[in-house]
Design an enzyme around this catalytic site. Sequence first.
Site, PDB file in Angstrom:
ATOM      1  N   TYR A  55       1.348  -1.391  -0.261  1.00  7.50           N
ATOM      2  CA  TYR A  55      -0.263   0.247  -0.118  1.00  7.50           C
ATOM      3  C   TYR A  55       0.757   1.634  -0.279  1.00  7.50           C
ATOM      4  O   TYR A  55       1.818   1.582   0.568  1.00  7.50           O
ATOM      5  CB  TYR A  55      -1.045  -0.199   1.102  1.00  7.50           C
ATOM      6  CG  TYR A  55      -2.206   0.319   1.210  1.00  7.50           C
ATOM      7  CD1 TYR A  55      -2.977   0.799   0.212  1.00  7.50           C
ATOM      8  CD2 TYR A  55      -2.432   1.787   2.164  1.00  7.50           C
ATOM      9  CE1 TYR A  55      -4.145   1.082  -0.038  1.00  7.50           C
ATOM     10  CE2 TYR A  55      -3.533   2.783   1.290  1.00  7.50           C
ATOM     11  CZ  TYR A  55      -4.551   2.286   1.050  1.00  7.50           C
ATOM     12  OH  TYR A  55      -6.071   3.013   0.537  1.00  7.50           O
ATOM     13  N   VAL A 156     -17.991  -0.476  -4.241  1.00  6.01           N
ATOM     14  CA  VAL A 156     -17.899   0.479  -4.762  1.00  6.01           C
ATOM     15  C   VAL A 156     -19.201   0.876  -6.043  1.00  6.01           C
ATOM     16  O   VAL A 156     -19.876   1.605  -6.183  1.00  6.01           O
ATOM     17  CB  VAL A 156     -16.966   0.984  -5.547  1.00  6.01           C
ATOM     18  CG1 VAL A 156     -17.145   2.235  -6.232  1.00  6.01           C
ATOM     19  CG2 VAL A 156     -15.729   1.268  -4.300  1.00  6.01           C
ATOM     20  N   PHE A 265      -8.260   8.212  -8.784  1.00 10.61           N
ATOM     21  CA  PHE A 265      -8.361   8.524  -7.148  1.00 10.61           C
ATOM     22  C   PHE A 265      -9.010   7.798  -6.340  1.00 10.61           C
ATOM     23  O   PHE A 265      -8.925   6.580  -6.458  1.00 10.61           O
ATOM     24  CB  PHE A 265     -10.576   8.670  -7.602  1.00 10.61           C
ATOM     25  CG  PHE A 265     -11.556   9.204  -6.267  1.00 10.61           C
ATOM     26  CD1 PHE A 265     -11.477  10.045  -5.754  1.00 10.61           C
ATOM     27  CD2 PHE A 265     -11.978   8.333  -5.667  1.00 10.61           C
ATOM     28  CE1 PHE A 265     -12.037  10.860  -5.140  1.00 10.61           C
ATOM     29  CE2 PHE A 265     -12.583   8.940  -4.303  1.00 10.61           C
ATOM     30  CZ  PHE A 265     -12.689   9.959  -3.662  1.00 10.61           C
ATOM     31  N   LYS A 323     -19.195  -9.157   1.467  1.00  7.79           N
ATOM     32  CA  LYS A 323     -17.813  -8.656   2.544  1.00  7.79           C
ATOM     33  C   LYS A 323     -18.179 -10.413   3.004  1.00  7.79           C
ATOM     34  O   LYS A 323     -18.470 -10.356   4.159  1.00  7.79           O
ATOM     35  CB  LYS A 323     -18.112  -7.035   3.527  1.00  7.79           C
ATOM     36  CG  LYS A 323     -18.025  -6.424   1.534  1.00  7.79           C
ATOM     37  CD  LYS A 323     -16.275  -5.745   1.749  1.00  7.79           C
ATOM     38  CE  LYS A 323     -15.876  -4.742   0.675  1.00  7.79           C
ATOM     39  NZ  LYS A 323     -15.068  -4.759   0.290  1.00  7.79           N
TER      40      LYS A 323
END
Length: 333
Positions: A55, A156, A265, A323
């Site tokens: 990351y 998303v 983004f 999830k």
Amino acid sequence: MKKSTSIIFHEFGPPETVLSLVEEDAPEPRAGEVLIRVEAAPINPADFNVIEGKYPKRPELPAVPGMEGAGVIASLGPEVSGLAVGDRVLIPHGNGAWRQYVTVPASGVFVIPSNIPVFQAAMLKINPPTAWRMLHDFVDLRPGDWVLQNAANSAVGRAVIVMAKAMGVHTVSVVRRPELIPELRALGADAVFVESDQLVRQIGETAALGRVRLALNAVGGESALRLANALSREGTLVTYGAMGRQPMRIPNGLLIFKNLVWTGFWITHWYKHASEDETRDMFASIFPLLAGGALSIPVAATYPLDQFREAIRHASAEGRGGKILFANAGSGA
């Protein structure tokens, strides 16, 4: 003294090998802080990237993973106002949500309305805001415009469908499995197609009477190129993920003759630079969608912290249908 169980890692590497479980005294909030009893925290792909050291923003080690979550304020430190014990709140970025208790600065805490289910609350800090910002910050979308997206069955992607519909904006959603089509159509998607070489033609036939002004890419590679080819002149392609792990190809002709805009983004960057008022206004717009049930991210399973290895394996599985969350005792859906 309360005890707090945490998932922790001392080195970067594969989650299944570097994560471990520790128990220690729960921290006491200092001046300007609150102690949160974590109720639920999801496992996101970005969490794996953090643990693996891939990351862009690396935590200091040892660290507790978990980019987002929700919990209840257990106690207040000195000099805290505007919050109360028992308030359900979002856990601010960068505090590690895969644990039972965490202290955070009170200034970064947002209270969640009580009519939002806790599991949905735990997942609203990253994915719904990502969808909201991409629909509002890049193109001045108007009713009747079209938005394209791949990975449409993701959290998303589902949020994009619901939010765009509320704006009067049409969506073309791209998925990899045909069995997802009825589910996304029921959610409000105007058109859903399976990824293929026919995609550009299908989109052109579907959106022939409207402007295709925005494409949202979470895959990369050929999938992103298909979205770009389907955009109208001077359209914008926003990349926010790389699930396909393939690089982007930008043909010269798309830039020269269609004058497309290619940009990216990252919600972490947005939070870093957003004011408290901007963040609060955004959540005020998203909360009603969750409270009313228009937006609901599917949950495949929940696990206690001490079953983190099983949870990690489940979260890594293909086609899991929702999830995976850590849920501490006492939390509810």
